[in-house]
Design a protein around this motif. Sequence first.
Motif, PDB file in Angstrom:
ATOM      1  N   GLN A 265       1.034  -1.287   0.218  1.00 50.77           N
ATOM      2  CA  GLN A 265      -0.052  -0.148  -0.021  1.00 50.77           C
ATOM      3  C   GLN A 265       0.771   1.328   0.142  1.00 50.77           C
ATOM      4  OE1 GLN A 265      -3.162  -2.406   2.928  1.00 50.77           O
ATOM      5  NE2 GLN A 265      -3.198  -0.039   2.779  1.00 50.77           N
ATOM      6  N   PHE A 266       2.320   1.162   0.024  1.00 51.30           N
ATOM      7  CA  PHE A 266       3.185   2.170  -0.193  1.00 51.30           C
ATOM      8  C   PHE A 266       3.048   2.900  -1.506  1.00 51.30           C
ATOM      9  CE2 PHE A 266       7.824   3.520  -0.798  1.00 51.30           C
ATOM     10  CZ  PHE A 266       7.705   4.606  -0.374  1.00 51.30           C
ATOM     11  N   ALA A 267       3.107   4.086  -1.735  1.00 43.76           N
ATOM     12  CA  ALA A 267       2.883   4.821  -2.899  1.00 43.76           C
ATOM     13  C   ALA A 267       3.910   4.212  -3.955  1.00 43.76           C
ATOM     14  CB  ALA A 267       3.047   6.172  -2.609  1.00 43.76           C
ATOM     15  N   GLY A 268       5.207   4.115  -3.537  1.00 50.16           N
ATOM     16  CA  GLY A 268       5.933   3.575  -4.314  1.00 50.16           C
ATOM     17  C   GLY A 268       6.136   2.143  -4.652  1.00 50.16           C
ATOM     18  N   ALA A 269       5.186   1.217  -4.059  1.00 48.71           N
ATOM     19  CA  ALA A 269       5.416  -0.162  -4.111  1.00 48.71           C
ATOM     20  C   ALA A 269       4.560  -0.824  -5.310  1.00 48.71           C
ATOM     21  CB  ALA A 269       5.310  -0.851  -2.868  1.00 48.71           C
ATOM     22  N   ASP A 270       5.030  -1.582  -6.181  1.00 54.09           N
ATOM     23  CA  ASP A 270       4.296  -1.920  -7.369  1.00 54.09           C
ATOM     24  C   ASP A 270       5.062  -3.329  -7.671  1.00 54.09           C
ATOM     25  OD1 ASP A 270       2.387  -2.460  -8.865  1.00 54.09           O
ATOM     26  OD2 ASP A 270       3.428  -0.973 -10.340  1.00 54.09           O
TER      27      ASP A 270
ATOM     28  N   ASP B 267      -3.399   0.929  15.210  1.00 57.66           N
ATOM     29  CA  ASP B 267      -3.248   2.360  15.519  1.00 57.66           C
ATOM     30  C   ASP B 267      -3.165   2.760  13.822  1.00 57.66           C
ATOM     31  OD1 ASP B 267      -2.894   5.085  15.770  1.00 57.66           O
ATOM     32  OD2 ASP B 267      -0.698   5.056  16.483  1.00 57.66           O
ATOM     33  N   THR B 268      -4.363   2.904  13.214  1.00 58.94           N
ATOM     34  CA  THR B 268      -4.421   3.101  11.718  1.00 58.94           C
ATOM     35  C   THR B 268      -3.938   4.528  11.290  1.00 58.94           C
ATOM     36  OG1 THR B 268      -6.395   1.545  11.915  1.00 58.94           O
ATOM     37  CG2 THR B 268      -6.110   3.018   9.968  1.00 58.94           C
ATOM     38  N   VAL B 269      -4.152   5.290  12.066  1.00 56.39           N
ATOM     39  CA  VAL B 269      -3.632   6.846  11.511  1.00 56.39           C
ATOM     40  C   VAL B 269      -2.566   7.329  12.384  1.00 56.39           C
ATOM     41  CG1 VAL B 269      -5.862   7.639  10.773  1.00 56.39           C
ATOM     42  CG2 VAL B 269      -5.253   7.964  13.117  1.00 56.39           C
TER      43      VAL B 269
ATOM     44  N   PHE C  71      -0.092  -6.156  17.494  1.00 50.57           N
ATOM     45  CA  PHE C  71      -0.317  -4.652  17.491  1.00 50.57           C
ATOM     46  C   PHE C  71       0.364  -4.264  16.289  1.00 50.57           C
ATOM     47  CE2 PHE C  71       1.681  -0.274  17.729  1.00 50.57           C
ATOM     48  CZ  PHE C  71       0.876   0.568  18.339  1.00 50.57           C
ATOM     49  N   HIS C  72      -0.461  -3.359  15.473  1.00 51.45           N
ATOM     50  CA  HIS C  72      -0.164  -2.799  14.345  1.00 51.45           C
ATOM     51  C   HIS C  72      -0.143  -1.390  14.237  1.00 51.45           C
ATOM     52  CE1 HIS C  72      -0.586  -2.707   9.423  1.00 51.45           C
ATOM     53  NE2 HIS C  72      -1.180  -1.237   9.853  1.00 51.45           N
ATOM     54  N   GLY C  73       1.205  -0.556  14.293  1.00 51.76           N
ATOM     55  CA  GLY C  73       0.982   0.716  14.262  1.00 51.76           C
ATOM     56  C   GLY C  73       1.749   1.765  13.427  1.00 51.76           C
ATOM     57  N   HIS C  74       0.930   2.656  12.898  1.00 54.07           N
ATOM     58  CA  HIS C  74       1.303   3.498  11.844  1.00 54.07           C
ATOM     59  C   HIS C  74       2.464   4.484  12.354  1.00 54.07           C
ATOM     60  CE1 HIS C  74      -0.348   2.233   8.012  1.00 54.07           C
ATOM     61  NE2 HIS C  74      -1.162   1.669   8.877  1.00 54.07           N
ATOM     62  N   ASN C  75       3.092   5.269  11.388  1.00 53.95           N
ATOM     63  CA  ASN C  75       4.273   6.051  11.755  1.00 53.95           C
ATOM     64  C   ASN C  75       3.988   7.638  11.596  1.00 53.95           C
ATOM     65  OD1 ASN C  75       6.688   6.112  13.327  1.00 53.95           O
ATOM     66  ND2 ASN C  75       7.991   6.376  11.290  1.00 53.95           N
ATOM     67  N   ASP C  76       2.834   7.808  11.382  1.00 56.68           N
ATOM     68  CA  ASP C  76       2.507   9.316  11.060  1.00 56.68           C
ATOM     69  C   ASP C  76       3.123  10.574  11.871  1.00 56.68           C
ATOM     70  OD1 ASP C  76      -0.102   9.236   8.979  1.00 56.68           O
ATOM     71  OD2 ASP C  76       0.173   7.707  10.124  1.00 56.68           O
ATOM     72  N   THR C  77       3.238  10.309  13.224  1.00 62.16           N
ATOM     73  CA  THR C  77       3.881  10.984  14.276  1.00 62.16           C
ATOM     74  C   THR C  77       5.190  10.410  14.724  1.00 62.16           C
ATOM     75  OG1 THR C  77       2.798  10.089  15.964  1.00 62.16           O
ATOM     76  CG2 THR C  77       1.442  11.960  15.079  1.00 62.16           C
TER      77      THR C  77
ATOM     78  N   ILE D 178       7.693   0.622   5.211  1.00 62.09           N
ATOM     79  CA  ILE D 178       6.958   1.085   4.194  1.00 62.09           C
ATOM     80  C   ILE D 178       5.327   0.787   4.162  1.00 62.09           C
ATOM     81  CG2 ILE D 178       8.612   1.325   2.117  1.00 62.09           C
ATOM     82  CD1 ILE D 178       7.769  -1.649   1.288  1.00 62.09           C
ATOM     83  N   GLY D 179       4.399   1.415   3.730  1.00 59.19           N
ATOM     84  CA  GLY D 179       3.171   1.384   4.063  1.00 59.19           C
ATOM     85  C   GLY D 179       2.440   2.555   3.575  1.00 59.19           C
ATOM     86  N   GLU D 180       0.927   2.649   3.732  1.00 58.68           N
ATOM     87  CA  GLU D 180       0.076   3.597   3.496  1.00 58.68           C
ATOM     88  C   GLU D 180       0.810   4.934   4.164  1.00 58.68           C
ATOM     89  OE1 GLU D 180      -2.653   4.304   2.084  1.00 58.68           O
ATOM     90  OE2 GLU D 180      -3.543   2.164   1.576  1.00 58.68           O
ATOM     91  N   ARG D 181       0.687   5.874   3.519  1.00 59.71           N
ATOM     92  CA  ARG D 181       1.156   7.347   3.701  1.00 59.71           C
ATOM     93  C   ARG D 181       2.891   7.222   4.240  1.00 59.71           C
ATOM     94  NH1 ARG D 181      -3.113   6.186   6.639  1.00 59.71           N
ATOM     95  NH2 ARG D 181      -1.943   6.279   8.617  1.00 59.71           N
ATOM     96  N   ASN D 182       3.206   7.528   5.384  1.00 61.71           N
ATOM     97  CA  ASN D 182       4.585   7.109   5.517  1.00 61.71           C
ATOM     98  C   ASN D 182       4.944   5.804   6.356  1.00 61.71           C
ATOM     99  OD1 ASN D 182       3.851   7.781   8.242  1.00 61.71           O
ATOM    100  ND2 ASN D 182       5.733   9.070   8.843  1.00 61.71           N
ATOM    101  N   GLY D 183       3.965   4.912   6.443  1.00 59.05           N
ATOM    102  CA  GLY D 183       4.289   3.464   6.889  1.00 59.05           C
ATOM    103  C   GLY D 183       3.886   3.329   8.078  1.00 59.05           C
ATOM    104  N   ILE D 184       4.536   2.005   8.581  1.00 56.46           N
ATOM    105  CA  ILE D 184       4.268   1.507   9.950  1.00 56.46           C
ATOM    106  C   ILE D 184       5.819   1.248  10.549  1.00 56.46           C
ATOM    107  CG2 ILE D 184       2.186   0.284   9.330  1.00 56.46           C
ATOM    108  CD1 ILE D 184       3.754  -2.359   9.465  1.00 56.46           C
ATOM    109  N   ALA D 185       5.858   0.408  11.784  1.00 54.01           N
ATOM    110  CA  ALA D 185       7.011   0.175  12.536  1.00 54.01           C
ATOM    111  C   ALA D 185       8.070  -0.524  11.460  1.00 54.01           C
ATOM    112  CB  ALA D 185       6.819  -0.693  13.608  1.00 54.01           C
ATOM    113  N   SER D 186       9.259  -0.117  11.043  1.00 58.92           N
ATOM    114  CA  SER D 186      10.260  -0.723  10.399  1.00 58.92           C
ATOM    115  C   SER D 186      10.617  -2.096  11.156  1.00 58.92           C
ATOM    116  CB  SER D 186      11.192  -0.009   9.897  1.00 58.92           C
ATOM    117  OG  SER D 186      12.315   0.356  11.156  1.00 58.92           O
TER     118      SER D 186
END
Length: 377
Positions: free
Chosen positions: A18-23, A167-169, A194-200, A225-233
């Motif tokens: 779901q990362f913008a640069g992944a295909d 923590d979707t957002v 636990f699934h945590g995004h990295n927006d902050t 990598i993930g949606e927006r700026n992703g999750i825990a690396s």
Amino acid sequence: MTVERMAIIDSTLREGEQFAGADFTTDQKLEIIAALDEFGVDYIEMTSPAASPQSEADLRAAVAARPRARVLTHTRCSIEDVDRALAAGADGVNVLFATSDVLRRASHRRSLDEVIDIACRVISHVRSAGREIRFSCEDAFRSDLEEILAVYRAVDACGPNRVGIADTVGIATPREVEEMVVAVRAAVGCDIEFHGHNDTGCAVANALAALEAGATHIDTTVLGIGERNGIASLSGLIARIGTVSPERVESYRLDLLPQLDAQVAATLGIGVPFNAPITGAFAFTHKAGMHSNAVLRDPRSYEVLQPERYGLDRQILIGHRLVGRNAIRDRAASLGLDLDEEQIAAATAEIKRLADSATLADEQVDDLLLRWPSPAA
Ligand code: HCA
Ligand code: CU
């Protein structure tokens, strides 16, 4: 606090897709699976077979590759979707429903009673097929605590392997994660993911807080990598847990982490971020005189992780204006030179003077030292 248990669910091929640069192509996915498997992640989460024909084929290809890791797929919470996952041979299914008001209104528009009812049917269905099932509350940290605890309790009674807290957002703080996991731990008997995004910027810290509070499974992606700026690396989680509870990361092939990050970065056509824990290009590079001096005496002075454990070397930069005498002495010794303290001091002063105009390459410094004490000769 220590971490009692930790299983890594790597979602590079689901969240990461779901990362913008992944295909990813099928071949690239299989190469990533092979590398993740060699590293030793416990689970590999793949995109839902309902997403596209290629996604379904890729899930089948992943299963056919028979990795040691369990192959999960992430689907909507519906019998139809999980049936496709089961038919494709997935070892388990991660399903979810949004529980916050804002997402419920914007996505599925179901009541929480309906959510529980559907979740229980899906859980029983997957369990009776003998596969793993996890049910997650999407956007848990913007959901009403009492409401989602009621959801977790009811869902747990239907016998899932795990419940997930998302923590979707990327809004949660470590303290909020701890409180939430403690509350869920008291409400359910099953494992907790636990699934945590990295927006902050808190994804890795939040993963640690979750583990310390009793979560058992953590979602990561390579490079985060993930949606927006992703999750825990993955490298961030390994670095974090590697200092808090080193025994929890011993089972992984830590020396393969740099090449795993490099492989996924190359596939994406990006570099490994310079500030990536462990695998960033300068993660074990020391520059200022004071730092280099102490590290030469004892690496623990400025390193909490050991580069050797990750198949890496430490670097000490010498061709810059912040360089100190000790680094130059060490360099001269490594060149087999026997310069006295006065010569070292003078050579250091000369390197600083030159580096004020432009940083010197190591070879230039070596050249200068080899010709010292008559650098002009
Ligand atoms: C998504 C949502 C998700 C799911 C996480 C989970 C999130 O993009 O599909 O299933 O635990 O961040 O909420 O990735
Ligand atoms: Cu996510």
